[in-house]
Scaffold this active site. Structure first.
Site, PDB file in Angstrom:
ATOM      1  N   ASP A 196       0.846  -1.193   0.000  1.00  0.00           N
ATOM      2  CA  ASP A 196       0.000   0.000   0.000  1.00  0.00           C
ATOM      3  C   ASP A 196       0.887   1.251   0.000  1.00  0.00           C
ATOM      4  O   ASP A 196       2.115   1.161  -0.177  1.00  0.00           O
ATOM      5  CB  ASP A 196      -1.007  -0.030   1.166  1.00  0.00           C
ATOM      6  CG  ASP A 196      -0.345   0.175   2.536  1.00  0.00           C
ATOM      7  OD1 ASP A 196       0.892   0.317   2.617  1.00  0.00           O
ATOM      8  OD2 ASP A 196      -1.096   0.193   3.538  1.00  0.00           O
ATOM      9  N   CYS A 246       3.065  -3.449   4.058  1.00  0.00           N
ATOM     10  CA  CYS A 246       2.259  -2.260   4.366  1.00  0.00           C
ATOM     11  C   CYS A 246       2.978  -1.541   5.511  1.00  0.00           C
ATOM     12  O   CYS A 246       4.195  -1.672   5.655  1.00  0.00           O
ATOM     13  CB  CYS A 246       0.798  -2.611   4.658  1.00  0.00           C
ATOM     14  SG  CYS A 246       0.501  -3.645   6.110  1.00  0.00           S
ATOM     15  N   THR A 257       2.703  -2.031   8.799  1.00  0.00           N
ATOM     16  CA  THR A 257       3.147  -3.026   9.782  1.00  0.00           C
ATOM     17  C   THR A 257       3.303  -4.431   9.197  1.00  0.00           C
ATOM     18  O   THR A 257       3.898  -5.299   9.842  1.00  0.00           O
ATOM     19  CB  THR A 257       2.100  -3.148  10.906  1.00  0.00           C
ATOM     20  OG1 THR A 257       0.851  -3.541  10.294  1.00  0.00           O
ATOM     21  CG2 THR A 257       1.918  -1.835  11.649  1.00  0.00           C
ATOM     22  N   GLY A 258       2.696  -4.684   8.061  1.00  0.00           N
ATOM     23  CA  GLY A 258       2.630  -6.036   7.490  1.00  0.00           C
ATOM     24  C   GLY A 258       1.406  -6.788   7.967  1.00  0.00           C
ATOM     25  O   GLY A 258       1.064  -7.853   7.442  1.00  0.00           O
ATOM     26  N   HIS A 281       8.344 -24.737   8.701  1.00  0.00           N
ATOM     27  CA  HIS A 281       7.282 -25.373   9.499  1.00  0.00           C
ATOM     28  C   HIS A 281       5.875 -25.097   8.969  1.00  0.00           C
ATOM     29  O   HIS A 281       5.010 -25.970   9.066  1.00  0.00           O
ATOM     30  CB  HIS A 281       7.358 -24.895  10.956  1.00  0.00           C
ATOM     31  CG  HIS A 281       8.535 -25.429  11.695  1.00  0.00           C
ATOM     32  ND1 HIS A 281       8.655 -25.349  13.067  1.00  0.00           N
ATOM     33  CD2 HIS A 281       9.659 -26.073  11.252  1.00  0.00           C
ATOM     34  CE1 HIS A 281       9.810 -25.909  13.437  1.00  0.00           C
ATOM     35  NE2 HIS A 281      10.430 -26.334  12.358  1.00  0.00           N
ATOM     36  N   HIS A 296       4.785 -31.374  10.189  1.00  0.00           N
ATOM     37  CA  HIS A 296       4.304 -30.044   9.814  1.00  0.00           C
ATOM     38  C   HIS A 296       3.246 -30.142   8.706  1.00  0.00           C
ATOM     39  O   HIS A 296       2.307 -29.347   8.656  1.00  0.00           O
ATOM     40  CB  HIS A 296       5.465 -29.163   9.366  1.00  0.00           C
ATOM     41  CG  HIS A 296       6.539 -29.050  10.399  1.00  0.00           C
ATOM     42  ND1 HIS A 296       6.309 -28.499  11.637  1.00  0.00           N
ATOM     43  CD2 HIS A 296       7.837 -29.456  10.400  1.00  0.00           C
ATOM     44  CE1 HIS A 296       7.424 -28.555  12.352  1.00  0.00           C
ATOM     45  NE2 HIS A 296       8.367 -29.141  11.623  1.00  0.00           N
ATOM     46  N   ARG A 307      -0.155 -30.740  10.161  1.00  0.00           N
ATOM     47  CA  ARG A 307      -0.751 -29.540  10.773  1.00  0.00           C
ATOM     48  C   ARG A 307      -1.274 -28.582   9.706  1.00  0.00           C
ATOM     49  O   ARG A 307      -2.310 -27.921   9.895  1.00  0.00           O
ATOM     50  CB  ARG A 307       0.280 -28.861  11.680  1.00  0.00           C
ATOM     51  CG  ARG A 307       0.595 -29.743  12.890  1.00  0.00           C
ATOM     52  CD  ARG A 307       1.868 -29.369  13.592  1.00  0.00           C
ATOM     53  NE  ARG A 307       2.160 -30.371  14.626  1.00  0.00           N
ATOM     54  CZ  ARG A 307       3.351 -30.518  15.191  1.00  0.00           C
ATOM     55  NH1 ARG A 307       4.361 -29.744  14.836  1.00  0.00           N
ATOM     56  NH2 ARG A 307       3.534 -31.444  16.103  1.00  0.00           N
TER      57      ARG A 307
HETATM   58  C1  RB5 Z   1      -1.800   2.631   6.567  1.00  0.00           C
HETATM   59  O1  RB5 Z   1      -1.720   3.837   7.257  1.00  0.00           O
HETATM   60  C2  RB5 Z   1      -1.605   1.485   7.545  1.00  0.00           C
HETATM   61  O2  RB5 Z   1      -2.699   1.366   8.383  1.00  0.00           O
HETATM   62  C3  RB5 Z   1      -1.332   0.194   6.803  1.00  0.00           C
HETATM   63  O3  RB5 Z   1      -0.230   0.354   5.970  1.00  0.00           O
HETATM   64  C4  RB5 Z   1      -1.026  -1.027   7.648  1.00  0.00           C
HETATM   65  O4  RB5 Z   1      -0.043  -0.760   8.600  1.00  0.00           O
HETATM   66  C5  RB5 Z   1      -2.174  -1.759   8.197  1.00  0.00           C
HETATM   67  O5  RB5 Z   1      -2.041  -2.819   8.813  1.00  0.00           O
END
Ligand code: RB5
Length: 147
Positions: free
Chosen positions: A8, A65, A67-68, A98, A133, A136
């Protein structure tokens, strides 16, 4: 490997650096993310990459993104996808060994670009160990089938 990459607006620069690194390593990379700084919605890119991987056209996917987390949650809604957030190289190796993760995700606001490169390398060079693994993972597929 043929790799789909998506992101994003929070991860444009990191996506570009990681994609260039993957190409240096000799991989084929298809960019399914945004290249614009304007605010957009990560579920769109998570779904796009997840569908590309689930179709079998790609060997794996990389999602980035802020945080991912959001983008991986979106990807995990697609049947057959096992997207794992990795902020260190040990996790990146283990999610392949795994969990046979077919997508890894991380955050531009969480990891630096050099660590991101190490994370993708650790993931791409690891191999699924099978055995207990595999059982699972079959159980995870059963959850998908039941719900
Ligand atoms: C965008 O501001 C942010 O919320 C997005 O990139 C992400 O971190 C969401 O999980």
């Amino acid at each position: 490997m043929k790799i789909a990459i998506g992101n994003d607006h929070a991860a444009v620069a990191m996506k570009q650096e990681v994609a260039a690194y993957l190409k240096e390593l000799g991989h084929e990379v298809v960019n399914m993310g945004t290249d614009r700084a304007e605010s957009c919605n990560y579920p769109e890119y998570g779904e796009k990459v997840a569908n590309a991987v689930a179709s079998g056209e790609f060997d794996c996917g990389i999602l980035i993104c802020g945080t991912g987390v959001g983008i991986s949650i979106a990807a995990n809604k697609v049947n057959g996808i096992r997207a794992a957030v990795c902020s260190d190289t040990a996790t990146a190796r283990l999610v392949k060994q795994h969990n046979n993760a077919n997508i890894i995700a991380f955050g531009e606001r969480i990891v630096g670009v050099e660590l991101a490169k190490d994370i993708v390398k650790a993931y791409l060079t690891a191999e699924f160990e099978g055995g207990r693994h595999a059982k699972r993972i079959a159980m995870i597929s059963d959850i998908e089938a039941r719900n």
